[in-house]
Design an enzyme around this catalytic site. Structure first.
Site, mmCIF file in Angstrom:
data_model
loop_
_atom_site.group_PDB
_atom_site.id
_atom_site.type_symbol
_atom_site.label_atom_id
_atom_site.label_comp_id
_atom_site.label_asym_id
_atom_site.label_seq_id
_atom_site.Cartn_x
_atom_site.Cartn_y
_atom_site.Cartn_z
ATOM 1 N N TYR A 195 0.831 -1.202 0.000
ATOM 2 C CA TYR A 195 0.000 0.000 0.000
ATOM 3 C C TYR A 195 0.865 1.250 0.000
ATOM 4 O O TYR A 195 1.858 1.333 0.735
ATOM 5 C CB TYR A 195 -0.901 0.021 1.240
ATOM 6 C CG TYR A 195 -1.848 -1.133 1.254
ATOM 7 C CD1 TYR A 195 -2.888 -1.197 0.324
ATOM 8 C CD2 TYR A 195 -1.688 -2.177 2.150
ATOM 9 C CE1 TYR A 195 -3.743 -2.283 0.300
ATOM 10 C CE2 TYR A 195 -2.546 -3.262 2.132
ATOM 11 C CZ TYR A 195 -3.568 -3.312 1.205
ATOM 12 O OH TYR A 195 -4.411 -4.381 1.168
ATOM 13 N N GLU A 227 -13.573 -8.854 4.728
ATOM 14 C CA GLU A 227 -13.115 -8.297 6.002
ATOM 15 C C GLU A 227 -14.176 -8.279 7.095
ATOM 16 O O GLU A 227 -14.049 -7.529 8.068
ATOM 17 C CB GLU A 227 -12.594 -6.857 5.821
ATOM 18 C CG GLU A 227 -12.353 -6.389 4.404
ATOM 19 C CD GLU A 227 -11.533 -5.092 4.313
ATOM 20 O OE1 GLU A 227 -10.735 -4.804 5.211
ATOM 21 O OE2 GLU A 227 -11.719 -4.357 3.320
ATOM 22 N N ILE A 254 2.715 -3.068 4.410
ATOM 23 C CA ILE A 254 2.424 -1.672 4.753
ATOM 24 C C ILE A 254 3.680 -0.824 4.855
ATOM 25 O O ILE A 254 3.612 0.362 5.155
ATOM 26 C CB ILE A 254 1.656 -1.580 6.093
ATOM 27 C CG1 ILE A 254 2.390 -2.385 7.169
ATOM 28 C CG2 ILE A 254 0.218 -2.037 5.923
ATOM 29 C CD1 ILE A 254 1.869 -2.153 8.570
ATOM 30 N N HIS A 255 4.847 -1.442 4.606
ATOM 31 C CA HIS A 255 6.101 -0.697 4.735
ATOM 32 C C HIS A 255 7.108 -1.302 3.750
ATOM 33 O O HIS A 255 7.202 -2.519 3.643
ATOM 34 C CB HIS A 255 6.618 -0.820 6.180
ATOM 35 C CG HIS A 255 7.743 0.119 6.488
ATOM 36 N ND1 HIS A 255 9.039 -0.139 6.112
ATOM 37 C CD2 HIS A 255 7.763 1.313 7.119
ATOM 38 C CE1 HIS A 255 9.810 0.863 6.516
ATOM 39 N NE2 HIS A 255 9.058 1.766 7.128
ATOM 40 N N ASP A 280 3.381 -40.358 -5.128
ATOM 41 C CA ASP A 280 2.261 -40.623 -6.018
ATOM 42 C C ASP A 280 1.942 -39.360 -6.815
ATOM 43 O O ASP A 280 2.651 -38.357 -6.740
ATOM 44 C CB ASP A 280 1.057 -41.127 -5.227
ATOM 45 C CG ASP A 280 0.764 -40.207 -4.069
ATOM 46 O OD1 ASP A 280 1.346 -39.109 -4.019
ATOM 47 O OD2 ASP A 280 -0.043 -40.585 -3.211
#
Lengths: 319, 319, 319
Positions: free
Chosen positions: C31, C152, C253-254, C301
């Site tokens: 962001y 959310e 966010i960073h 498998d």
């Protein structure tokens, strides 16, 4: 008199939740490659609840026909009778392959009808409809066959309740009864891009959703494969985790896993002693007209009673 | 001005998610056997949020009538007034028993209507329809009653959303409001064949599904019983696990459990200090026109703000 | 020949499950506040898979207009071309706000159409219908846009399958394709009253349900924010937990979080070696006509094969 009423209620409860399938326990569901005559012969000598002669993932693409024919030849000999009760099944190829119809035609026209057909990669109820109609056409007698369904993809989990409802409904007018769900965890992990750890915490949602839906439809729930077949301690741990969630059995890929698995899906001696003592104590308190009571420092109520009854029932399978 | 807009939005949010039920907190929901006059009297002296006079599992089969009549006699005396706000409820027998109608008739015609009726073993929405119509017939005044529903089987979990939708819809034209869901974990374990461990990891799917559905319908979520009533450390741990999942309270089977439970379902002093400081800092940053900001080394955004508001709200219940 | 058949089946499988979205990996979804020109400029210099220019929670209420206009001015300059492939997106405000329509109008009429629109707080499929019709009106060319949906709240989880079905269906006659789901865990925790711990065990149900539904619809699954941006060890742990569940990326966010996240969502060297060796061994065994075989002490498998193919595919993204 009072005790009898309660007991009757308990028995009805137990019947609805457990009895139908526990009549044929499937603690270990062991795969045997259908094209490997030596392994098939050996499997008949093992003390194992459920043998799944495999046409699917355990068989190479160029061996599919050989596997189908080998399995047929064994079924034509009849089910080997032994001291123990066991389930003889065939895992056919998935319904989106070119193999499944011949697999089914071959084993359902054998002299001895397998006890159970195992259906991998069921993603939606249309697959069940297709299967049901094929089974109905192939079984000409009054016999019916057990069906076990594999849930191994994200889509299958979305459709799980619908799959079980349709299967239950179709079984009334077809030639099969739905007896179990298998958690195909490795295919599932590949499908959702998950990476397995020893604890399997990363797929807990799916693993516990399967057991809940199975029990809502009175089905056995067969837990995932433990792939590191030489690590028996790890196997034991995973068995116990699954059993605590409510799983009734586990897939097995190597004969060496069978004893550990079958032991793990029995109640422990401690649990049996606890349950037996509790039921005695319950009997006494009911005669005195007391409801909730204390046993070994723990408050006992009806649900705990039911758990005790379950344990005593399973204990009867214990040698 | 800006702060007021944000605050208004926050308050609307909090109202929709929490306020209705937190007006009557039910941190501890304590069972008292309906046939035990001594325990009922004692319960009225305890500092407990919610008393459930029990007709169901805490009462022996031959004491059902006595329990019903004892509860009625207490309700006829009126709700004991005390310094603390509390909820007085009656847990009737399940709707598949011969007792529930008389239980309901008895307590809904008492001089004092109980605040809440607790309905065990609700498996599908038909049970709610039956209950709703009965309540509508029995309450002749303008009064309404709170209803709390128990989810205690695999089938109930499959039907959980439908149960809540139908209950919400029926409550509009009946005499009740739906205020909570209870996770009946012991009955649930017996039903799916699960074995409980201290961590309860084996039933995490069901425990967290219940809390999610409860919150989607703005309901309180009441966590499972901790059965080893002498182990207060274990109780505390399980309370905190449940609270972190979003549970708002817990069932209690012994008065000694109440203080631990009610303490656990309050925010900690640390949380309150954190939340209060954060809101102050937020206020300051909003005035400066900054959105995301840092508080105690952590990036703070709107969701974190909401959590802080929740904590401050609950803190007001703290003595 | 046989190998080619198997490989073709594998490739079809991989295509359906993964290829569409892995063409544009979004391991880190970072962001950048839309009103912060300095941070936007800096983001274009970072080696990051996906930049989300933010109009929503990272922007204060009195900066909404400024953010929208700043983002527009950057889009009018065109997407900065760089050595790495990356995704340039805009997160608009939620559809229950007064901002979203202007946000969308502004960025969809820019000279350069953003690659992706990120839609927060989608609670039900009506929101998707509203969005779809708006996008259809705004995009006048043949271009389409990627859509990523945020889940959310408890209600959103109840409606999750419906949201995905409607989005998939509407995308056929609109101007967008649905490419991912984001787990908005902090808003979710505030909504259900959960308190986060380091392990995130308290929200495991929701976190794993999201990944399962995403994969059932062939969508990328973007995991929660790790909010303590200075704790890179904690971040790494949470990345790995998410990746093991099947998440394909994580919100960031960073800028300091980006390298850890992008590294974590690649397969490890050990996994790559294991997968490469296994595929070689598989090739050899298939030629010999053997199905199940052993590799490094583990029974292999088809599902395990598929996992190996996935790893090799992702490894190609590794520098």
């Amino acid at each position: 008199m009072i005790y009898k009423t309660v007991l009757k209620k308990l028995q009805l409860y137990l019947k609805s939740a457990f009895v139908r399938n526990y009549n044929v326990p499937r603690r270990a569901l062991m795969y045997v490659p259908g094209d490997d005559s030596k392994k098939i012969k050996k499997s008949f000598t093992l003390d194992v609840d459920c043998i799944a002669l495999d046409c699917e993932d355990g068989v190479a693409v160029n061996k599919k026909k050989e596997a189908r024919e080998t399995i047929r030849s064994y079924l034509d000999l009849g089910k080997p009778q032994r001291n123990i009760e066991y389930d003889l099944g065939v895992r056919i190829n998935a319904l989106d392959t070119e193999y499944w119809e011949e697999d089914l035609e071959s084993c359902l026209s054998a002299k001895y009808l397998p006890d159970t057909i195992l259906i991998p990669k069921v993603e939606n109820s249309d697959i069940v409809r297709q299967l049901s109609s094929k089974i109905k056409n192939l079984i000409k007698t009054d016999s019916t066959i057990n069906v076990i369904i594999y849930i191994e993809s994200a889509k299958a989990f979305l459709n799980l309740v619908d799959i079980c409802q349709v299967t239950e409904s179709l079984s009334k007018n077809s030639k099969f009864q739905h007896v179990g769900l298998v958690f195909g965890s490795d295919d599932f992990c590949a499908n959702i891009g998950a990476t397995r750890t020893e604890s399997s915490l990363e797929i807990l949602y799916a693993r516990q959703k399967l057991v809940l839906v199975a029990k809502a439809f009175n089905l056995q729930a067969i837990d995932m494969v433990y792939i590191k077949y030489k690590d028996l301690d790890g196997l034991k741990q995973q068995c116990e985790d699954g059993m605590r969630m409510g799983y009734t059995g586990k897939q097995v890929i190597h004969p060496g896993q069978v004893p550990i698995v079958q032991e793990a899906f029995l109640p422990t001696q401690l649990q049996i002693e606890w349950a037996t003592g509790l039921l005695k104590s319950f009997h006494k308190h009911q005669k005195d007209g007391k409801g909730a009571f204390t046993y070994k420092g723990t408050m006992i109520d009806m649900p705990t009673m039911k758990q005790a009854e379950n344990i005593v029932k399973l204990a009867k399978l214990k040698k």
